[in-house]
Motif scaffolding. Structure first.
Motif, PDB file in Angstrom:
ATOM      1  N   ALA A  86       0.844  -1.196   0.000  1.00 50.49           N
ATOM      2  CA  ALA A  86       0.000   0.000   0.000  1.00 50.49           C
ATOM      3  C   ALA A  86       0.872   1.236   0.000  1.00 50.49           C
ATOM      4  O   ALA A  86       1.701   1.431   0.912  1.00 50.49           O
ATOM      5  N   ALA A  87       0.721   2.054  -1.013  1.00 43.81           N
ATOM      6  CA  ALA A  87       1.586   3.222  -1.207  1.00 43.81           C
ATOM      7  C   ALA A  87       1.071   3.966  -2.433  1.00 43.81           C
ATOM      8  O   ALA A  87       0.037   3.618  -3.003  1.00 43.81           O
ATOM      9  N   GLU A  88       1.821   4.975  -2.819  1.00 41.92           N
ATOM     10  CA  GLU A  88       1.502   5.682  -4.055  1.00 41.92           C
ATOM     11  C   GLU A  88       2.584   5.357  -5.072  1.00 41.92           C
ATOM     12  O   GLU A  88       3.780   5.371  -4.747  1.00 41.92           O
ATOM     13  N   TYR A  89       2.173   5.103  -6.302  1.00 39.68           N
ATOM     14  CA  TYR A  89       3.093   4.656  -7.343  1.00 39.68           C
ATOM     15  C   TYR A  89       3.126   5.684  -8.466  1.00 39.68           C
ATOM     16  O   TYR A  89       2.081   6.137  -8.942  1.00 39.68           O
ATOM     17  N   PHE A  90       4.335   6.023  -8.874  1.00 42.29           N
ATOM     18  CA  PHE A  90       4.525   7.028  -9.908  1.00 42.29           C
ATOM     19  C   PHE A  90       5.287   6.430 -11.085  1.00 42.29           C
ATOM     20  O   PHE A  90       6.343   5.814 -10.906  1.00 42.29           O
TER      21      PHE A  90
END
Lengths: 117, 116
Positions: A86-90
């Motif tokens: 769970a995180a933000e992906y760029f």
């Protein structure tokens, strides 16, 4: 000018399910492509990168991405998601050597991944 | 040890004020960057310094002035803050622009600036 689009702002998956995060790019030549991950309170960390050669690249934490020139895509995948993913992906595209964009990364808007237990 | 650190993590200030954000890296890199992440989450490069010299200067208002006292530090000073300056600012470092080119760019945790 180079650009990156991540169509999905937020994705929710169950732990153990497979994952695919989409990334489309616009670039005038063969792109250099990256996926970064940002966990809460942390800086961006490189997951994987594509420069040339095999279009399926492996990264850290069990992630992989496939470069598809015909679709201008570089989608990120993981066969079985863990709660810690769970995180933000760029997604990002890098400028070529010798050009004015050398050393500059153009990022997409990011996709927030929520993992349900 | 934090590789790239930024202070403060949060900054709330009023329009018209002047503020600074500090960045330090202990990786021995010679190139540092400032990125701005706007409300739509787009992360865009603002500046880059190599060995204390400005090498990348994107279209940024003159109110933003980076300063690099040595190659381990890159500070960002913002004059006359405006509402539109509200964003998350990320510092990063690499070994030369080649470091960024190959994805070997290390980012700080970000500074969330809110201008009221």
């Amino acid at each position: 000018a180079q650009s990156v689009t991540q169509p999905d702002i937020h994705i929710t998956v169950s732990e153990g399910a497979s994952l695919e995060l989409r990334c489309n790019y616009s670039y005038g030549a063969t792109p250099y492509l990256f996926w970064y991950v940002q966990s809460p309170g942390q800086g961006l960390q490189l997951l994987l990168k594509y420069f040339s050669g095999d279009t399926l690249v492996q990264g850290i934490k069990g992630f992989e991405a496939e470069f598809k020139r015909s679709q201008s895509s570089f989608n990120l995948r993981k066969p079985s998601v863990h709660w810690s993913d769970a995180a933000e992906y760029f997604c990002a595209v890098g400028g070529r050597a010798g050009g004015t964009s050398y050393g500059k990364l153009t990022f997409g808007q990011g996709t927030i991944l929520t993992v349900h237990p | 040890d934090t590789a790239v650190s930024q202070t403060p993590k949060y900054l709330v200030t009023q329009m018209g004020n002047d503020k600074s954000i500090k960045c330090e890296q202990n990786l021995g890199h010679d190139t540092m960057y400032w990125y701005k992440q706007d409300s739509k989450k787009f992360l865009k490069i603002m500046f880059s310094y190599n060995n204390k010299e400005l090498i990348i200067n994107e279209t940024v208002p003159n109110r933003f002035s980076p300063k690099s006292p040595d190659k381990a530090h890159l500070n960002l000073h913002i004059n006359s803050l405006e509402l539109g300056d509200s964003a998350v600012y990320f510092c990063a470092s690499s070994q030369g622009l080649a470091g960024a080119f190959f994805g070997e760019q290390y980012f700080g945790p970000g500074t969330r600036l809110t201008v009221t």
